[in-house]
Design an enzyme around this catalytic site. Structure first.
Site, PDB file in Angstrom:
ATOM      1  N   CYS A   1     -28.319  31.738  -1.738  1.00 54.15           N
ATOM      2  CA  CYS A   1     -27.619  32.126  -2.966  1.00 54.15           C
ATOM      3  C   CYS A   1     -26.388  32.969  -2.640  1.00 54.15           C
ATOM      4  O   CYS A   1     -26.488  34.166  -2.391  1.00 54.15           O
ATOM      5  CB  CYS A   1     -28.574  32.890  -3.873  1.00 54.15           C
ATOM      6  SG  CYS A   1     -27.780  33.512  -5.359  1.00 54.15           S
TER       7      CYS A   1
ATOM      8  N   CYS B   1     -25.677  35.860  -5.000  1.00 52.38           N
ATOM      9  CA  CYS B   1     -26.565  37.022  -4.852  1.00 52.38           C
ATOM     10  C   CYS B   1     -26.164  37.829  -3.615  1.00 52.38           C
ATOM     11  O   CYS B   1     -26.148  39.051  -3.638  1.00 52.38           O
ATOM     12  CB  CYS B   1     -28.016  36.602  -4.651  1.00 52.38           C
ATOM     13  SG  CYS B   1     -28.587  35.318  -5.740  1.00 52.38           S
ATOM     14  N   ASP B   2     -25.868  37.133  -2.516  1.00 51.40           N
ATOM     15  CA  ASP B   2     -25.745  37.807  -1.219  1.00 51.40           C
ATOM     16  C   ASP B   2     -24.350  37.796  -0.614  1.00 51.40           C
ATOM     17  O   ASP B   2     -24.117  38.451   0.407  1.00 51.40           O
ATOM     18  CB  ASP B   2     -26.722  37.149  -0.216  1.00 51.40           C
ATOM     19  CG  ASP B   2     -28.160  37.242  -0.700  1.00 51.40           C
ATOM     20  OD1 ASP B   2     -28.490  38.259  -1.325  1.00 51.40           O
ATOM     21  OD2 ASP B   2     -28.929  36.303  -0.484  1.00 51.40           O
TER      22      ASP B   2
END
Ligand code: NDP
Length: 334
Positions: free
Chosen positions: A156, A159-160
């Site tokens: 992701c 997200c990261d």
């Protein structure tokens, strides 16, 4: 499955099970909280089915891992995935849906009412079940990939990606998701490699054009990832070229982050003993409906859709599932 009381008071009705366990009795249970689950909840709540919805492993579903959604009608300026899901949830709750956190861990669909266990302990008996459990990101299955999960490997980017600001990263996959991830990362990172196993991309033309027009993305066709290496954190990836062919050769790219965007696996494992799926695990529905092979059990969203997988198609199928559930319950006089 034993006896249960009539549905005179849904709020308080409990069914005695073998042993000391008590089951909560509901009319309509929805598992999953993406656009399909929430849309089913909006329709079911407005039809007075008093739905209970369990949010699952990833509340809000896959859209919470995307940035901008530009193709959902009604948002001319676009909207972020998390905000969109927050709005869907609010709308479902406004009409009385009970949204709860929890994961469906097992089911017994051998006869109605159907039994669903949440988090291995809380049991619900439901007259209609709507499955909207979506699909989960796939990994390559390399041992070294496991080693660096959380310290270099992610599925992701939104997200990261932040953790790889001004660093070099790679994205594996040649579909729309991979392009989207690469473009997102290109805005944060110094360099983004795209590792694609074929000599072409599967992504839509517009996404490919965006990728090719982004100077800090380098597309590496006909490459497979053999190994990820590093001491504590990821430092490099070993790629093979034209795997299996005589001229197979290796190359090493220095990267801090390795992002997977190679598709998804439908979350249908707990239903497989009862519900028909295709070879990939997608739940089969009667064409044009959300009906599964079990009366009163409906499926919507990515769990039954290997072809379109869009927020808008998921929402549409969620609406169908709620209407199908409403008609089923009406026919049964429930
Ligand atoms: P796709 O199935 O479309 O693409 C998966 C990609 O991963 C393919 O390039 C595939 O390669 C590659 N792949 C699969 N397994 C491996 C492996 N073991 N090693 C290396 N590469 C592998 O999945 P997406 O998640 O990209 O998209 C799913 C659906 O969602 C599509 O319909 C897509 O159009 C849609 N979507 C739309 C978006 C948008 O419109 N903004 C954004 C994101 C998704 P190969 O081609 O060789 O099989």
């Amino acid at each position: 499955m034993g006896l249960f009381k009539p549905l005179d008071n849904l709020e308080n009705d409990k069914k005695e099970l073998a042993g000391d366990q008590e089951a909560e009795r509901v009319k309509c249970l929805i598992i999953g909280s993406g656009p399909a689950g929430y849309t089913a909840a909006i329709y079911a709540a407005r039809a007075n089915l008093k739905p209970v919805l369990y949010e699952g492993l990833e509340p809000g579903g896959q859209l919470t891992t995307t940035t901008e959604v530009e193709n959902y009608p009604g948002y001319p300026e676009g909207i972020t995935g998390p905000k969109m899901m927050e709005d869907f949830k609010k709308q479902a709750e406004r009409f009385g849906t009970k949204c709860r956190s929890g994961i469906a861990t097992s089911v017994d669909l051998s006869s109605a009412p159907y039994e669903v266990t949440i988090d291995d302990k809380h049991i619900l008996m439901t007259d209609a079940l709507i499955i909207a459990t979506g699909a989960t990101a796939r990994y390559l299955g390399l041992e070294s990939e496991e080693k660096f999960k959380g310290s270099g490997v992610s599925a992701c980017a939104t997200c990261d990606g932040f953790f790889y600001k001004e660093k070099d990263v790679a994205v594996t996959g040649g579909g729309d998701s991979a392009c989207e991830e690469a473009l997102y990362l290109a805005g944060l990172c110094r360099k983004v490699y795209m590792i694609i196993r074929k000599d072409h991309m599967r992504a839509s033309k517009i996404m490919q054009e965006r990728v090719f027009n982004t100077p800090n993305i380098e597309v590496l066709f006909e490459r497979n990832t053999k190994e990820l290496r590093g001491k504590e954190v990821l430092e490099e990836a070993v790629l093979t070229r034209k795997k299996g062919e005589p001229d197979e050769s290796e190359e090493v790219i220095k990267i801090d982050g390795f992002f997977l965007a190679i598709g998804h696996t439908p979350n249908s494992q707990i239903f497989k003993d009862y519900i028909e799926t295709d070879d990939l695990g997608y739940i089969k529905t009667i064409p044009g409906t959300s009906k599964t092979n079990i009366p009163g059990v409906f499926a919507c969203g990515d769990i039954q859709d290997p072809a379109y997988r869009q927020a808008v198609t998921a929402a549409g199928s969620g609406c169908q599932a709620a209407i199908d559930a409403e008609r089923y319950l009406a026919e049964k006089g429930i």
